[in-house]
Design a protein around this motif. Structure first.
Motif, PDB file in Angstrom:
ATOM      1  N   TRP A 103       0.867  -1.178   0.000  1.00  0.00           N
ATOM      2  CA  TRP A 103       0.000   0.000   0.000  1.00  0.00           C
ATOM      3  C   TRP A 103       0.898   1.221   0.000  1.00  0.00           C
ATOM      4  CZ3 TRP A 103      -5.266  -0.397  -0.377  1.00  0.00           C
ATOM      5  CH2 TRP A 103      -5.774  -1.682  -0.260  1.00  0.00           C
ATOM      6  N   TYR A 154       1.361   5.145  -0.875  1.00  0.00           N
ATOM      7  CA  TYR A 154       0.661   6.390  -1.127  1.00  0.00           C
ATOM      8  C   TYR A 154       1.646   7.546  -1.171  1.00  0.00           C
ATOM      9  CZ  TYR A 154      -3.678   3.980   0.136  1.00  0.00           C
ATOM     10  OH  TYR A 154      -4.741   3.133   0.193  1.00  0.00           O
ATOM     11  N   HIS A 198      -2.526  10.025  -2.776  1.00  0.00           N
ATOM     12  CA  HIS A 198      -2.644   9.620  -4.171  1.00  0.00           C
ATOM     13  C   HIS A 198      -1.895   8.302  -4.272  1.00  0.00           C
ATOM     14  CE1 HIS A 198      -4.121  13.515  -5.686  1.00  0.00           C
ATOM     15  NE2 HIS A 198      -3.414  14.000  -4.687  1.00  0.00           N
ATOM     16  N   HIS A 199      -2.385   7.397  -5.092  1.00  0.00           N
ATOM     17  CA  HIS A 199      -1.654   6.156  -5.310  1.00  0.00           C
ATOM     18  C   HIS A 199      -0.372   6.495  -6.041  1.00  0.00           C
ATOM     19  CE1 HIS A 199      -4.850   3.503  -3.973  1.00  0.00           C
ATOM     20  NE2 HIS A 199      -5.697   4.311  -4.587  1.00  0.00           N
ATOM     21  N   GLU A 200       0.766   5.997  -5.555  1.00  0.00           N
ATOM     22  CA  GLU A 200       2.036   6.283  -6.215  1.00  0.00           C
ATOM     23  C   GLU A 200       1.975   5.788  -7.652  1.00  0.00           C
ATOM     24  OE1 GLU A 200       5.404   4.884  -4.021  1.00  0.00           O
ATOM     25  OE2 GLU A 200       5.188   6.428  -2.496  1.00  0.00           O
ATOM     26  N   GLY A 248      -5.896   9.328  -8.008  1.00  0.00           N
ATOM     27  CA  GLY A 248      -6.206   9.906  -6.706  1.00  0.00           C
ATOM     28  C   GLY A 248      -7.389  10.820  -6.894  1.00  0.00           C
TER      29      GLY A 248
END
Length: 173
Positions: free
Chosen positions: A125, A127, A135-137, A141
């Motif tokens: 997980w 972020y 935001h998702h790397e 987002g």
């Protein structure tokens, strides 16, 4: 919720059972791989969904996209229950955190929480922090982050002659 008031409910506990300690309840929350979040829809119907959460600084945190049902529900009613435990009736510990979910936007806290999510699940997980959330790397987002301000934590111990119903409430002295 540091050092809450702890009470056993003898009505729902085995004779002679002792209250589940706050340390044991907190350890269950800290180590949970999966939790279930219960929210309330605008029409009053319940909504329950599994998710991953983290326990940081004696508080439960979870995240969700702003268009997901739980976020829509929280916009109208912040009251939630976060549940974790075992799917057995005769062993283990089930723990429920009841309270209000409050959106987290503080950059410093979000950075610490992103690190906690990354560390907790071996990097699964990931972020990035920005714009008052996650935001998702490398992805989409935004992801809103919420803290549950616990009104109480219930711990249900299970086992032969050890069934317990314990309530932990914030110490408001």
């Amino acid at each position: 919720m540091a050092e809450p008031v702890t009470e056993i409910d003898v009505r729902f506990s085995a004779p002679g059972a002792r209250a589940t300690s706050w340390a044991a309840a907190r350890a269950a929350l800290e180590s949970a791989q999966l939790s279930w979040l219960s929210t309330v829809r605008a029409d009053g119907r319940p909504h329950v969904t599994p998710l991953v959460s983290v326990w940081v600084d004696d508080a439960a945190f979870f995240c969700t996209g702003p268009q997901e049902q739980k976020a829509v529900n929280l916009a109208g009613n912040p009251h939630v229950v976060l549940t974790t435990g075992r799917d057995t009736w005769d062993r283990g510990l089930d723990v429920m955190v009841e309270g209000a979910a409050v959106r987290v936007t503080d950059q410093e806290l979000l950075t610490r929480l992103a690190a906690a999510w990354r560390a907790r699940w071996d990097g699964s997980w990931r972020y990035a922090v920005g714009d008052g959330g996650f935001h998702h790397e490398g992805g989409d987002g935004p992801v809103h982050v919420y803290e549950i301000r616990a009104a109480k934590v219930l711990a249900f111990g299970k086992g032969a002659n050890a069934f317990t119903h314990t309530r932990h409430r914030p110490n408001l002295r």
